[in-house]
Design a protein around this motif. Structure first.
Motif: not given
Length: 256
Positions: A238-256
């Motif tokens: 429910d904490d993410a109830r207002f988060v949508t259409g997002q690319f959530l980056d869990a690469t550890g910063g690999a694509v910075l």
């Protein structure tokens, strides 16, 4: 167990190994009843269910190869039957599209069969699985698809894989807009390089390749399946109830 997902029902495709296993176990630990989907690894899926139940969680396995005719109907036929018996309803709250394939091949090495397989499993199946899942979701539903940092960083030897995952990025943004009026969020979670069976062919037994992969992240290590599972758990909560259409980056910063 936090029990933040108590009373929720989750389907995790490709939940028998690697990232999928970690996601299934995390969602179950947070209180969800988890359907652990597998394509061919029945014993591995049974082991995930057993581990979840040993920790006090609830889960069951569903076997259905993806990327073949009748895959979605077969998957949801099984899911509906089990849910009707267990809960008296076919409601689904959380979908995690995790199942996927990745074969190393550059432009010259990509056959039409390899190309079609990647799009059938990585793009077509998640689209129609999401279509069926959305029919079973109420307000508060969550659709989470595992993407890749390779839609942000070019690697020619994985062109078909990256193309199929780019379709997921577009799908998720589009469906986020379509499903928001119903209170359903749609997001992508993108892992970095994870030491799973998918990457075993080039990552294990090659110290130089492993060192290169570890160096892609500023943290200097590979992504752990639990790193991805934690982000998925947030997107499912429910904490993410207002988060949508997002690319959530869990690469550890690999694509910075």
């Amino acid at each position: 167990m936090s029990r933040s997902l108590a009373g929720k029902v989750a389907l995790v495709t490709g939940g028998s190994r690697g990232i999928g296993r970690a996601i299934a176990q995390r969602l179950a630990a947070d209180g969800a009843l988890v359907a652990v989907h597998y394509g061919r690894q029945a014993e591995a899926a049974a082991a995930v269910v057993a581990a979840i139940e040993a920790d006090g969680g609830q889960a069951f396995a569903l076997g259905q190869p993806l990327g073949v005719a009748g895959d979605v109907a077969g998957l949801f036929g099984q899911l509906d039957a089990v849910m009707a018996r267990r809960t008296g309803s076919t409601r689904l709250d959380i979908l995690v599209n995790n199942a996927g394939v990745a074969t190393h091949a550059d432009l010259a090495g990509t056959t039409s069969e390899l190309f079609d397989e990647h799009f059938a499993i990585n793009a077509r199946a998640p689209f129609f699985i999401t279509q069926a899942a959305a029919e079973r979701m109420d307000a508060g539903g969550r659709v989470i698809t595992i993407g890749t940092g390779l839609t942000k960083q070019v690697k020619p030897e994985l062109v078909a894989y990256a193309m199929s995952k780019a379709a997921i990025d577009v799908m998720s943004q589009t469906l986020a807009k379509e499903l928001a009026p119903r209170g359903i969020t749609v997001n992508v979670v993108a892992p970095g390089v994870v030491d799973t069976d998918m990457n075993a062919g080039w990552l294990r037994g090659d110290d130089a390749a492993r060192a290169h992969a570890e160096g892609m992240s500023p943290f200097g290590r590979l992504t752990e399946p639990e790193d991805v599972a934690s982000v998925v758990a947030f997107a499912a909560s429910d904490d993410a109830r207002f988060v949508t259409g997002q690319f959530l980056d869990a690469t550890g910063g690999a694509v910075l």
